[in-house]
Structure formats: structure tokens, C-alpha cells
Design an enzyme around this catalytic site. Sequence first.
Site, PDB file in Angstrom:
ATOM      1  N   CYS A   1       0.832  -1.208   0.000  1.00 43.98           N
ATOM      2  CA  CYS A   1       0.000   0.000   0.000  1.00 43.98           C
ATOM      3  C   CYS A   1       0.868   1.260   0.000  1.00 43.98           C
ATOM      4  CB  CYS A   1      -0.936  -0.022   1.206  1.00 43.98           C
ATOM      5  SG  CYS A   1      -2.038   1.403   1.257  1.00 43.98           S
TER       6      CYS A   1
ATOM      7  N   CYS B   1      -0.478   4.143   2.060  1.00 42.70           N
ATOM      8  CA  CYS B   1      -0.359   3.978   3.511  1.00 42.70           C
ATOM      9  C   CYS B   1       1.085   4.137   3.986  1.00 42.70           C
ATOM     10  CB  CYS B   1      -0.828   2.592   3.932  1.00 42.70           C
ATOM     11  SG  CYS B   1      -2.305   2.026   3.112  1.00 42.70           S
ATOM     12  N   ASP B   2       2.030   3.547   3.247  1.00 42.72           N
ATOM     13  CA  ASP B   2       3.396   3.435   3.770  1.00 42.72           C
ATOM     14  C   ASP B   2       4.410   4.290   3.023  1.00 42.72           C
ATOM     15  OD1 ASP B   2       2.514   1.607   5.651  1.00 42.72           O
ATOM     16  OD2 ASP B   2       2.802  -0.098   4.310  1.00 42.72           O
TER      17      ASP B   2
HETATM   18  C1  LIG Z   1      -0.473  -2.919   5.174  1.00 44.94           C
HETATM   19  C2  LIG Z   1      -1.688  -2.047   5.006  1.00 44.94           C
HETATM   20  C3  LIG Z   1      -1.669  -0.785   5.568  1.00 44.94           C
HETATM   21  C4  LIG Z   1      -2.777   0.038   5.414  1.00 44.94           C
HETATM   22  N1  LIG Z   1      -2.736   1.295   5.950  1.00 44.94           N
HETATM   23  C5  LIG Z   1      -3.782   2.135   5.762  1.00 44.94           C
HETATM   24  C6  LIG Z   1      -3.747   3.456   6.261  1.00 44.94           C
HETATM   25  O1  LIG Z   1      -2.769   3.881   6.846  1.00 44.94           O
HETATM   26  N2  LIG Z   1      -4.835   4.244   6.029  1.00 44.94           N
HETATM   27  C7  LIG Z   1      -5.924   3.799   5.352  1.00 44.94           C
HETATM   28  O2  LIG Z   1      -6.887   4.553   5.196  1.00 44.94           O
HETATM   29  N3  LIG Z   1      -5.980   2.546   4.861  1.00 44.94           N
HETATM   30  C8  LIG Z   1      -4.934   1.697   5.035  1.00 44.94           C
HETATM   31  N4  LIG Z   1      -4.975   0.443   4.514  1.00 44.94           N
HETATM   32  C9  LIG Z   1      -6.152   0.027   3.778  1.00 44.94           C
HETATM   33  C10 LIG Z   1      -7.272  -0.400   4.728  1.00 44.94           C
HETATM   34  O3  LIG Z   1      -6.768  -1.332   5.660  1.00 44.94           O
HETATM   35  C11 LIG Z   1      -8.410  -1.036   3.931  1.00 44.94           C
HETATM   36  O4  LIG Z   1      -8.841  -0.143   2.926  1.00 44.94           O
HETATM   37  C12 LIG Z   1      -9.599  -1.366   4.828  1.00 44.94           C
HETATM   38  O5  LIG Z   1      -9.196  -2.218   5.880  1.00 44.94           O
HETATM   39  C13 LIG Z   1     -10.701  -2.037   4.033  1.00 44.94           C
HETATM   40  O6  LIG Z   1     -11.709  -2.391   4.909  1.00 44.94           O
HETATM   41  P1  LIG Z   1     -12.724  -3.579   4.560  1.00 44.94           P
HETATM   42  O7  LIG Z   1     -13.619  -3.650   5.723  1.00 44.94           O
HETATM   43  O8  LIG Z   1     -13.323  -3.350   3.221  1.00 44.94           O
HETATM   44  O9  LIG Z   1     -11.833  -4.874   4.434  1.00 44.94           O
HETATM   45  P2  LIG Z   1     -10.866  -5.571   5.510  1.00 44.94           P
HETATM   46  O10 LIG Z   1     -10.378  -4.619   6.531  1.00 44.94           O
HETATM   47  O11 LIG Z   1      -9.864  -6.304   4.681  1.00 44.94           O
HETATM   48  O12 LIG Z   1     -11.818  -6.594   6.251  1.00 44.94           O
HETATM   49  C14 LIG Z   1     -12.367  -7.698   5.578  1.00 44.94           C
HETATM   50  C15 LIG Z   1     -12.710  -8.753   6.628  1.00 44.94           C
HETATM   51  O13 LIG Z   1     -13.483  -9.777   6.006  1.00 44.94           O
HETATM   52  C16 LIG Z   1     -12.979 -11.029   6.391  1.00 44.94           C
HETATM   53  N5  LIG Z   1     -13.301 -12.018   5.345  1.00 44.94           N
HETATM   54  C17 LIG Z   1     -12.714 -12.192   4.145  1.00 44.94           C
HETATM   55  N6  LIG Z   1     -13.296 -13.212   3.489  1.00 44.94           N
HETATM   56  C18 LIG Z   1     -14.279 -13.694   4.285  1.00 44.94           C
HETATM   57  C19 LIG Z   1     -15.224 -14.756   4.181  1.00 44.94           C
HETATM   58  N7  LIG Z   1     -15.280 -15.543   3.129  1.00 44.94           N
HETATM   59  N8  LIG Z   1     -16.078 -14.954   5.186  1.00 44.94           N
HETATM   60  C20 LIG Z   1     -16.019 -14.165   6.283  1.00 44.94           C
HETATM   61  N9  LIG Z   1     -15.150 -13.154   6.456  1.00 44.94           N
HETATM   62  C21 LIG Z   1     -14.285 -12.926   5.472  1.00 44.94           C
HETATM   63  C22 LIG Z   1     -11.493 -10.806   6.563  1.00 44.94           C
HETATM   64  O14 LIG Z   1     -10.913 -11.789   7.376  1.00 44.94           O
HETATM   65  C23 LIG Z   1     -11.476  -9.433   7.207  1.00 44.94           C
HETATM   66  O15 LIG Z   1     -11.632  -9.530   8.582  1.00 44.94           O
HETATM   67  C24 LIG Z   1      -3.905  -0.415   4.675  1.00 44.94           C
HETATM   68  C25 LIG Z   1      -3.917  -1.701   4.137  1.00 44.94           C
HETATM   69  C26 LIG Z   1      -2.814  -2.507   4.288  1.00 44.94           C
HETATM   70  C27 LIG Z   1      -2.842  -3.896   3.693  1.00 44.94           C
END
Ligand SMILES: Cc1cc2nc3c(=O)[nH]c(=O)nc-3n(C[C@H](O)[C@H](O)[C@H](O)COP(=O)(O)OP(=O)(O)OC[C@H]3O[C@@H](n4cnc5c(N)ncnc54)[C@H](O)[C@@H]3O)c2cc1C
Length: 238
Positions: free
Chosen positions: A57, A60-61
Site C-alpha cells: 500500500c 499507507c506506507d
Molecule cells: C499494510 C496495510 C496498511 C494500510 N494502511 C492504511 C492506512 O494507513 N490508512 C488507510 O486509510 N488505509 C490503510 N490500509 C487500507 C485499509 O486497511 C483497507 O482499505 C480497509 O481495511 C478495508 O476495509 P474492509 O472492511 O473493506 O476490508 P478488511 O479490513 O480487509 O476486512 C475484511 C474482513 O473480512 C474477512 N473475510 C474475508 N473473506 C471472508 C469470508 N469468506 N467470510 C467471512 N469473512 C471474510 C477478513 O478476514 C477481514 O476480517 C492499509 C492496508 C494494508 C494492507
Amino acid sequence: MKMAHLTAADLTKSPIELTIGKEIVQTRSLIIASGASARWLGLPSEQALIGFGVSSCATCDGFFASGKEIAVIGGGDSAMEEAIFLTRFASKVTIINRTENFRASRIMLERAIAHPQIEFLHNTIVEECLGVEEKDLKGLKLMNKKTGERWTLPISFMFLGIGHIPNASMFAGQIDLDADGYVKTEHNVFVTRQGVQLHGVYACGDVQDRRYRQAITAAGTGCMAALEVEKYLEELGR
Ligand SMILES: Cc1cc2nc3c(=O)[nH]c(=O)nc-3n(C[C@H](O)[C@H](O)[C@H](O)COP(=O)(O)OP(=O)(O)OC[C@H]3O[C@@H](n4cnc5c(N)ncnc54)[C@H](O)[C@@H]3O)c2cc1C
């Protein structure tokens, strides 16, 4: 909520039926919030250094790469976009592409080629990330696939720009997904099937957002989805 074993029929009837482990759970409404997983090279040394110089990302980093020489892996638009973005921080960006062909659009590629801080390595693969013992990326062991030449590129950060895999394959055939498997939504959260809104089913966050993929945008669409569920349940109850 675990969303395994959801069938097409589950999305047509109300209440929606979900199987969680061995239990069958019925629900009136569903928010798909399963996110997207970054594509990694799959090297053990890469996995060991995630958060220690290896990142998927740039937004982010990127700041942590300030003043450093870094590498971006990939040959598509995301790699070019990340590389150009990272020149704000890094002193030099080397784009490592495993072929000599680029999937990036011409305009993005031309911008990257023209950038004085960006260099390219073609036909090159990463064999190992160095610095596992120190828990700090020190460089990359590279190989030119055409010539077989091997060398070490000293860099302090490696960003993966080879795309994401939306965690939506369990819904394939049940709801509309785009060509890369992202959940298609109308007005950010309304899930469709064959182009028609599926009542009570919403998606939010990275599973439906190929563009921003940020915590704040995920939280925003999460809030929107929650408000829609509330409204939908109220309407059902009338
Ligand atoms: C290393 C890193 C650093 C980041 N830093 C930042 C930052 O500084 N600022 C920022 O704004 N964004 C940052 N991001 C991006 C941010 O984390 C994501 O945009 C955000 O978490 C997305 O949220 P989400 O709820 O859509 O998905 P996620 O947070 O990925 O959550 C999805 C969830 O669904 C679960 N899941 C998946 N498949 C299934 C299934 N089949 N059944 C049940 N559960 C399931 C997963 O286990 C997970 O818990 C970063 C991302 C990464 C990888």
C-alpha cells in the site's frame, strides 16, 4: 459474520439463509464487507518482511520511504501509479517488471518513463528479499529471465503493485461481479444481480472499491450500507 456456503437461493428469498459452520442462520439483510487481499510474490522472505520494508500500500506506507531508494513490482497501471506517487518521498524508484511488455495504459507508462526519479528493470524477477534476520529490508536478489544474470539491488522498501484479489469468489454466479471479481455496486453499496438491485443485500469497503481502498472510504461505505439496512428493515416491518 462468516459468509461461507451462501447459495444463490439464499439471495432470492427473504429471510436470507446462511450456513455458518454447521449452523444455518437466517437473516433479513446482508452486508458484504469481506475486503480485498493484496497479491504478493509468495516468497517466504517477502512474507517475513511485510511491515519491515515490504508493503502492498503506497498510500499507507509511502511516507516511510522518504529519502530512500525503493522498488515497485509490477507492470500495470497500479504499479505505474504507485511508482509516480512514491517519487514524492523516495529518492529513486526502480520498477521491476517480469516481462518486457507492460499492461499499463500508454499514458501511465509514458509518465513513468519520463520521470527522472524512475528507472525500469525488464524481464526481471525477485528471487529473494534480503534482511529477514535483521527484520529490515536491505535489498532484493534479482534474476534476469532472459539472460539468467543474477545480482543484488540494494533498496530499503519494496512496494507490490501487482493488484488485489477481492474476497468475493464465494458470491460468483449469485451477484454481479466485475471482470476482476469485485462486487459491482450501484451508488457505492447496492448489490445487483444481472443489473437489477438485490433488495436487502449491500456491499462496502474494498470488496467493491478497486480505486481508493482506504480505511476511511471503507468506513464511509460501511456506514452507508448500515443506514441502508436500517431503512430496508424498517420498510419490511411496515
Ligand atoms: C499494510 C496495510 C496498511 C494500510 N494502511 C492504511 C492506512 O494507513 N490508512 C488507510 O486509510 N488505509 C490503510 N490500509 C487500507 C485499509 O486497511 C483497507 O482499505 C480497509 O481495511 C478495508 O476495509 P474492509 O472492511 O473493506 O476490508 P478488511 O479490513 O480487509 O476486512 C475484511 C474482513 O473480512 C474477512 N473475510 C474475508 N473473506 C471472508 C469470508 N469468506 N467470510 C467471512 N469473512 C471474510 C477478513 O478476514 C477481514 O476480517 C492499509 C492496508 C494494508 C494492507
